[in-house]
Design a protein around this motif. Sequence first.
Motif, PDB file in Angstrom:
ATOM      1  N   ALA A   1      60.068  68.559  53.224  1.00 48.36           N
ATOM      2  CA  ALA A   1      58.643  68.656  53.552  1.00 48.36           C
ATOM      3  C   ALA A   1      58.000  67.272  53.567  1.00 48.36           C
ATOM      4  O   ALA A   1      58.291  66.419  52.720  1.00 48.36           O
ATOM      5  N   ALA A   2      57.154  67.059  54.542  1.00 46.47           N
ATOM      6  CA  ALA A   2      56.428  65.793  54.655  1.00 46.47           C
ATOM      7  C   ALA A   2      55.010  66.091  55.108  1.00 46.47           C
ATOM      8  O   ALA A   2      54.791  66.837  56.067  1.00 46.47           O
ATOM      9  N   ALA A   3      54.041  65.547  54.402  1.00 42.44           N
ATOM     10  CA  ALA A   3      52.647  65.762  54.778  1.00 42.44           C
ATOM     11  C   ALA A   3      52.382  65.169  56.143  1.00 42.44           C
ATOM     12  O   ALA A   3      52.844  64.063  56.453  1.00 42.44           O
ATOM     13  N   PRO A   4      51.664  65.876  57.016  1.00 42.92           N
ATOM     14  CA  PRO A   4      51.357  65.342  58.352  1.00 42.92           C
ATOM     15  C   PRO A   4      50.532  64.059  58.264  1.00 42.92           C
ATOM     16  O   PRO A   4      49.757  63.858  57.311  1.00 42.92           O
ATOM     17  N   ALA A   5      50.683  63.226  59.267  1.00 42.61           N
ATOM     18  CA  ALA A   5      49.914  61.979  59.304  1.00 42.61           C
ATOM     19  C   ALA A   5      48.418  62.253  59.317  1.00 42.61           C
ATOM     20  O   ALA A   5      47.629  61.461  58.779  1.00 42.61           O
ATOM     21  N   GLY A   6      48.013  63.390  59.910  1.00 45.52           N
ATOM     22  CA  GLY A   6      46.601  63.735  59.954  1.00 45.52           C
ATOM     23  C   GLY A   6      46.001  64.025  58.598  1.00 45.52           C
ATOM     24  O   GLY A   6      44.779  64.021  58.444  1.00 45.52           O
ATOM     25  N   LEU A   7      46.845  64.313  57.598  1.00 47.11           N
ATOM     26  CA  LEU A   7      46.372  64.487  56.223  1.00 47.11           C
ATOM     27  C   LEU A   7      46.508  63.194  55.424  1.00 47.11           C
ATOM     28  O   LEU A   7      45.648  62.863  54.603  1.00 47.11           O
ATOM     29  N   ILE A   8      47.603  62.471  55.663  1.00 51.73           N
ATOM     30  CA  ILE A   8      47.850  61.248  54.902  1.00 51.73           C
ATOM     31  C   ILE A   8      46.819  60.169  55.238  1.00 51.73           C
ATOM     32  O   ILE A   8      46.324  59.461  54.348  1.00 51.73           O
ATOM     33  N   ALA A   9      46.475  60.037  56.517  1.00 50.18           N
ATOM     34  CA  ALA A   9      45.568  58.955  56.937  1.00 50.18           C
ATOM     35  C   ALA A   9      44.201  59.057  56.259  1.00 50.18           C
ATOM     36  O   ALA A   9      43.727  58.066  55.659  1.00 50.18           O
ATOM     37  N   PRO A  10      43.514  60.205  56.313  1.00 48.62           N
ATOM     38  CA  PRO A  10      42.216  60.252  55.626  1.00 48.62           C
ATOM     39  C   PRO A  10      42.338  60.119  54.114  1.00 48.62           C
ATOM     40  O   PRO A  10      41.447  59.548  53.468  1.00 48.62           O
ATOM     41  N   TRP A  11      43.445  60.611  53.541  1.00 46.20           N
ATOM     42  CA  TRP A  11      43.646  60.467  52.091  1.00 46.20           C
ATOM     43  C   TRP A  11      43.772  59.008  51.712  1.00 46.20           C
ATOM     44  O   TRP A  11      43.079  58.532  50.797  1.00 46.20           O
ATOM     45  N   LEU A  12      44.612  58.266  52.408  1.00 47.77           N
ATOM     46  CA  LEU A  12      44.788  56.849  52.075  1.00 47.77           C
ATOM     47  C   LEU A  12      43.525  56.047  52.369  1.00 47.77           C
ATOM     48  O   LEU A  12      43.193  55.108  51.631  1.00 47.77           O
ATOM     49  N   ALA A  13      42.826  56.411  53.444  1.00 50.86           N
ATOM     50  CA  ALA A  13      41.576  55.708  53.758  1.00 50.86           C
ATOM     51  C   ALA A  13      40.541  55.927  52.661  1.00 50.86           C
ATOM     52  O   ALA A  13      39.849  54.978  52.239  1.00 50.86           O
ATOM     53  N   MET A  14      40.426  57.162  52.177  1.00 50.06           N
ATOM     54  CA  MET A  14      39.467  57.432  51.115  1.00 50.06           C
ATOM     55  C   MET A  14      39.902  56.784  49.802  1.00 50.06           C
ATOM     56  O   MET A  14      39.063  56.317  49.021  1.00 50.06           O
TER      57      MET A  14
END
Length: 546
Positions: free
Chosen positions: A423-436
């Motif tokens: 399992a790997a989190a989608p980039a669409g979830l990782i990007a806002p998480w890392l940005a925040m």
Amino acid sequence: MIGGAIGQGMLVGTLAAPLILLVACLSGRLRRHALALAPFAPLPGLAAALLAIGGPPLTFALPALRLGLLLDAPGAMLLAVAALLWIGGGVYAFRDLRGKPKAELFAVGWLLTLTGSLGVFIAADLLTFYFVYALVSIPAFVLVAHDDDAAAARAGGVYMAFTVLGETFLLMGFVLLAAGEPSGSLAIRDVMAALPGSPWRDAALTLTVLGFGLKIALVPMHGWMPLAYSAAPIPAAAVLSGAAVKAGVIGLIRFLPLGAALPGWGETLAAIGLFSAFYGVAIGVTQQNPKTVLAYSSISQMGVIAAVLGMGLAAGDRSAALDAAFYGAHHVIVKGALFLAVGVAAASSRRRLWLALAPALVLALSLGGLPLTGGALAKLAVKTQLGGGPVGALAAFSAAGTTLLMLHFLRRLAGAASQDAEAAAPAGLIAPWLAMALAAVLVPWLLYPRMGGHIADALTPYALWEGLWPVLIGAALALLLQRWGDRLPRPPAGDIIGIGEDAFRKSFVIGAALERADGEIRQWPAAAVSLLVLAIVFGAAMMIRL
């Protein structure tokens, strides 16, 4: 003039942008794109905040409509980080909920809550504030109860019950505030200037503090929060816990007469706040769901903010407003980011979990005041208000408790990883998480000088040690919790809500017994006549008394 016009335009746009998208949602075709457009709605609010931070207040008024907007330093600080969180949360929501059932209804609830969440920071009069406050509270039911399951339905029902109660308190409080203003003005500045001499002062303060206390979940008015945040989808929990709950914080900032020293009121509020701070930790460490742990952490942190404002009210210190706003701004962005981390962790295998755990470790310890983090600046900002006496000592130990609770959260976060090894989190979830997460690290350091603070004060050996020792104590307590935590009781999320529900269910039994007894009595003519006579006598006695 041009700069002022742009600022006023952004001030109006703060409310207008999400409302325009809501109007567009009347079209079924456009409604399908509402989630995709939602991250753009907070941009005018962010622009307005950036124009106002460190500068003169922005104002806009339409006297014919009795609509007033004002953005001062505390409001601008909270508006800036709230808008950032709504942007990041909106990006996450689009990727997480796109194409799912009820996504369009979620988008409508999202935009309504967003309008109120940003609007409370710029409302300048009682009517405007009450309208946007209702928007941040009532439509959030759609976000809390989004999932079609029993837990979401229960959480939504409890949330609405507390929300309606809080709105009722607030409406009555606002009526008394308006009654105490001799000229009939509804401007917040005017009614608050008149409050110290108002004959309705104590009643108005009681009702408004109750209303806002419910919103920030001061104990014992806290039971809705763990249920709501645990049931809501990840992006909704992020914005509700980070941004929307700050409607209560700005409410206390706006409607406490901080310029008038009221020791009795202030010390009482500070005591309730500190009790909430420790209570949130005590119950939070017994919880297993990482979202529930974060909810109890919010109860604890809101308690600290209440204590800061209480001590400011006791001393008649207006600067408490900006100090509390900065502390709240740090909480907005850190807590919102940590909720997004829960979603990323749940979508990641254990070997990919570092993308959630590594940044979350920094943010979690930041809430405890770890030196060189934004949390250390937040603790430094409120140090003057809390003082060096017993209140200051309790606040320092609450930081140790926060560290304990957040390390417990990290353990629960690690346990929330997906069982799928690939399992790997989608980039669409990782990007806002890392940005925040990045924003949570950097933004406090950018805001602190704007509120008149000096970065060098946070880097002295004394300040570094003051921030470090509570974290060390909290870490030691976390080791003990890891070893003996299984011996602790396991109260359900919402704790006192369960007790209340049990009592309510038992009342059904009593009610049924009384109804059966009433039925039996009604079948006995003599008893029926006796009851009628007693009713007549009782009514006559009441008439005589009147």
